[in-house]
Design an enzyme around this catalytic site. Structure first.
Site, PDB file in Angstrom:
ATOM      1  CG  ASN A 101      -1.998   1.007   1.179  1.00  0.00           C
ATOM      2  OD1 ASN A 101      -2.399   1.428   0.087  1.00  0.00           O
ATOM      3  ND2 ASN A 101      -2.476   1.437   2.337  1.00  0.00           N
ATOM      4  CB  SER A 115      -9.019 -39.501  49.792  1.00  0.00           C
ATOM      5  OG  SER A 115     -10.172 -39.980  50.436  1.00  0.00           O
TER       6      SER A 115
END
Lengths: 300, 635
Positions: free
Chosen positions: B165, B541
């Site tokens: 451009n 856990s």
């Protein structure tokens, strides 16, 4: 196979978006404003879920100043399709007598439309609401996502939008937040008309030219839809061949002179016209960034 | 307003007919702030006569106020949308523009050029088939030219137009043009483009946009618009066999069961044999249902609803594939990742991963390297910051069906979601599966989990006993198993201590080993569930995250968390194994309750209090729960 046309692609994209919402959101609703865009959106919803009916209700925010024909058309449409319709009117606004003539277009639109919509969404607890807005309508819409997030106070933050890539939509929200979903973001006005023509979608006759009684005011032609239109000195309703390019509150929606009485003629006129669609709407004129402000405050 | 004014005016029906068959192209424009990108788009809109008089009047008005183009109307003002952007004169976000010509309809994603907006450019590129990359003829190939090209290539764009451009400012010099082309081609060799076209232009004046420039006679190829109207987008991509990600199951009544979705690749015809991933079940296409009638066949990008010959279990997230060419499945991937959030990406953190219709838990296990988007160099790194690109290994909580992104954008892409804020924090492109078994498809078995469970008159369940050491987990679990056994049900106990003697005898007590310990036990419990058993897991856990991981692995309703609530004093006073004594003496590190936390469950399905309740009573409470919730079917 034949390559898909652009309308077929747009249709598929919209259907994909609607199905995604139906699959992932808990309580969606479709905003139905009776206009041509809503009519297309409704048709897309019928297609998306066929043979089931759309798994969400329609919501119409009635400002009490809509064209009478819009209300009749609305009721006829939902009855014929057997769909659930919720109508919401801001009763506080009605009690205070808010209207476009007494309070001006800005206050009227804010109270009877923007606030009313927020109230309705809160009342029913909808977490997603489909809207028929398109990105070609207005500059700030061009940058809005298809899935557009609203805070618990319904505010839009244009600086903080979620990245939206491919056709993957992140629908996760916290409690109280909601999503406005625009399945027709990528449609243009011409696409809408072409689709209405191709699918033979019914739209209110206000879009078609007919002899109607109008008064000229501030360069706009206002239709005297009921006896609430106060005539100013020197104003006199005259019968003209007119039609409407958009539908809303009748005192805020200007008619254009036209002889276009069929869909092809309307499309022809739309294509040859030299002013943009929203020009007929009073609310966009205030200032150049007005729509973006309204949207931040919760306007759809 | 439009291009074919004459036909519109004289024969609108012929015009509408022609419009119906227009094709469609989505492209992206990228360039830096001053390369003239917005001006170019404004010019495309203006030259295709899509600018209304009132819009142009507004632009002319604004040009005087804030324009940068002197006496010419500043066409960039047509496209710079948000108020903040207009004030600063830059484009921040992706904006979508629409225009059409007689031949095609276009959607343009207008994206910003700064490095800090890499994410916006990636967003625009994700749906585009072609990229216009602007270069200021005076400056030539810049760092940002490489960046834009890399991102376009990464997102799968194969067609590029290099728009050189501002040629008016270098007197339309062919030499300048040629040297930019040569430089671009040399670095683009590393990228994945099929076609690169170079066009000299002036967006401000309109040269070679829609109108052939008279100022550069040496250029005799297409104008930009001619190229956009005629470029053929290769169909090779997205060509990996039929793929239908099931988006929504359509069940209006008991007689109709349809699978709705948008075809991600290939075509489908009535009678086609399909395979469902991940289940591996097979069937044939019975009908392609749409509101306007049934179709004989359908193709990629169509949104359809399929019905199948056989009644098989398919749900959202499954992928229907052509029988001969099914998608791969895996839970471990190598992928390119673009980070999109201010909070950095850390390996090890959990995210939600969303593909086209599938949502799973995911962890980035390793950042292999970062990519410098400006020079494509690989760099070592531990994290990814906003706008950074990296190659990662990702691990998922369960396998998903996929195709490599280079074969299919729709089945090879994903986004990452922050679990707390719900933001989309990263996006990725799947490269390949890390498991060698990727091409082994699950064998669809005639006898499935429901059959096995029904035969045993029970619903599979994992009864997960958690609580302090010495709380009474194993004792209660033993009573429960005995009661269930007496009722003729099929059970198995996985006990923490016992499992550590065998399956997990290679694991110690470091954090990583504890997680692995739980993972193996969870996977084992999952297999037992699949066999139709009621599995009793008795594990301290202590951490919620691990128990959550186990829960996520099981089907809905299968995981029953049982909190054996015993105060520390009570457990310690029992001290059946003498462990508390050792821990108090400092002989045991990381002992739960003494030197390591126990995080009690917040929403356990069952809580038993062992003070004042005997182990046998607790077991009764649990069996009652199972009966009430329908785990034990009536014979």
């Amino acid at each position: 196979m034949k390559e898909l046309t652009h309308l077929e692609r747009l249709e598929a994209e919209s259907i994909h978006i609607m199905r995604e919402v139906a699959a992932e959101c808990e309580k969606p609703v479709m905003l139905y404003s009776v206009g041509k865009d809503s009519s297309v959106m409704l048709q897309l919803a019928l297609k998306a879920f066929y043979p089931s009916k759309p798994p969400f209700p329609l919501l119409h925010v009635d400002t009490t100043w809509k064209f009478r024909e819009m209300i009749a058309f609305r009721d006829k449409t939902v009855k014929k399709l057997g769909l659930e319709l919720l109508v919401y009117i801001n009763s506080e606004g009605v009690e205070q007598g808010v209207g476009p003539f007494s309070h001006g277009s800005a206050v009227h639109t804010d109270v009877m439309k923007t606030q009313a919509l927020k109230q309705a969404l809160d009342k029913y607890g909808f977490d997603a609401a489909f809207g028929g807005a398109r990105r070609d309508e207005e500059k700030s819409r061009a940058k809005e996502r298809i899935f557009s997030f609203r805070s618990a106070g319904h505010r839009w933050d244009p600086k903080n939008q979620r990245p939206e890539l491919w056709n993957i939509y992140n629908t996760k929200i916290a409690k109280g937040e909601s999503i406005r979903v625009f399945p027709m973001s990528n449609w243009t006005e011409l696409d809408i008309w072409q689709y209405i023509y191709k699918e033979q979608i019914k739209i209110p006759s206000l879009y078609f030219a007919a002899k109607r009684s109008v008064v000229e005011r501030d360069g706009m032609m206002i239709m005297a839809d009921d006896d609430r239109l106060p005539l100013q000195p020197g104003e006199k309703p005259v019968a003209k061949m007119v039609r409407f390019r958009t539908l809303g509150c009748y005192p805020l929606t200007g008619a254009v002179e036209s002889n276009a009485a069929t869909l092809p003629e309307i499309i022809q006129e739309t294509l040859l016209t030299t002013t943009s669609e929203r020009q007929g709407r009073l609310i966009d004129h205030d200032q150049s960034a007005s729509m973006e402000k309204k949207k931040q405050e919760g306007y759809f | 307003m439009s291009h074919q004014d004459e036909l519109i005016a004289t024969d609108i029906l012929a015009y509408l007919d022609a419009q119906e068959h227009k094709s469609f192209l989505r492209f992206i424009t990228c360039g830096s702030v001053d390369d003239g990108k917005s001006t170019l788009i404004g010019r495309l809109l203006y030259d295709s006569k899509l600018v209304y008089e009132d819009q142009l009047a507004a632009v002319e008005h604004d040009s005087k106020k804030s324009g940068t183009t002197g006496s010419k109307p500043d066409l960039a003002l047509l496209v710079d949308g948000l108020a903040a952007e207009r004030e600063q004169g830059i484009t921040i976000d992706v904006a979508y523009r629409f225009f059409s010509t007689d031949k095609r309809k276009f959607i343009v994603a207008d994206t910003p050029g700064h490095e800090q907006y890499t994410r916006n450019m990636a967003t625009g590129a994700s749906t585009a088939d072609l990229a216009i990359i602007l270069i200021d003829a005076r400056n030539g190939v810049q760092v940002q030219t490489r960046r834009h090209s890399y991102i376009a290539s990464l997102l799968g764009i194969r067609h590029v137009v290099v728009a050189i451009n501002k040629m008016d400012l270098v007197d339309f010099s062919q030499h300048a043009f040629n040297s930019i082309e040569a430089e671009y081609r040399s670095f683009a060799e590393d990228l994945d483009f099929e076609e690169i076209v170079f066009i000299p232009m002036s967006a401000l004046d309109g040269d070679n946009i829609t109108r052939r420039s008279e100022r550069c006679e040496w250029y005799d190829h297409k104008t930009l618009m001619e190229h956009l109207e005629t470029v053929e987008i290769t169909k090779a991509r997205n060509d990996c066999g039929f793929r239908l990600p099931v988006q929504w199951v359509n069940r209006p009544d008991l007689d109709f069961r349809g699978y709705a979705g948008t075809i991600a690749a290939g075509t489908v015809k009535l009678g086609d044999e399909i395979i469902v991933t991940p289940s591996g079940q097979r069937s044939k296409v019975k009908a392609i249902v749409t509101q306007s009638g049934e179709l004989e066949e359908a193709q990629a990008d169509q949104a359809i609803t399929l019905t199948l010959e056989d009644e098989i279990d398919i749900s959202r997230g499954d992928l229907l594939c052509s029988k001969g060419n099914p998608a791969e499945q895996s839970d471990q991937f190598a992928a390119h990742l673009i980070w999109m959030n201010e909070n950095m990406m850390f390996p090890g953190r959990q995210y939600l991963l969303k593909t086209n219709n599938q949502l799973v838990s995911a962890t980035i296990t390793e950042l292999k390297h970062k990519v410098d988007v400006n020079n494509f160099a690989h760099e070592a790194g531990k994290t990814l910051a906003l706008n950074e690109v990296g190659v990662c290994n990702i691990s998922l909580a369960k396998p998903i069906a996929f195709d490599p992104y280079k074969d299919n954008r729709h089945t090879g892409s994903f986004v990452l979601i922050n679990r707390q804020t719900n933001e989309t924090v990263g996006v990725g492109m799947l490269d390949f599966s890390l498991r060698r078994a990727a091409n082994v498809h699950w064998q669809a078995l005639e006898v499935g989990k429901p059959e096995r469970a029904t035969q045993k008159h029970q619903k599979p369940a994992v009864l997960w006993f958690t609580g302090l050491s010495g709380a009474g987990k194993s004792t209660i679990a033993n009573f429960v198993e005995k009661k269930l056994f007496d009722l003729g049900r099929h059970t198995y106990i996985l006990d923490g201590d016992n499992v550590r003697h065998g399956l997990n005898n290679d694991l110690g007590f470091t954090d990583a080993d504890r997680v692995e310990n739980i993972r193996r036990v969870s996977e084992t419990a999952k297999l037992m569930s699949d066999a139709g058993l009621i599995t009793l897991v008795s594990f301290i856990s202590p951490f919620r995250a691990e128990r959550q991981m186990a829960r996520a692995l099981m089907d809905d309703g299968e995981f029953v968390e049982i909190y054996v609530n015993t105060p520390l004093e009570v457990a310690e006073s029992r001290d059946v194994k003498g462990l508390y004594k050792k821990a108090r003496a400092g002989e045991l590190e990381n002992f739960t309750g003494i030197s390591s936390d126990y995080q009690p469950p917040r929403h356990a399905e069952i809580e038993v209090n062992t003070v004042g309740t005997s182990a046998e009573q607790a077991a009764e409470q649990i069996v009652d729960y199972l009966t009430e919730k329908g785990y034990l079917l009536v014979r």
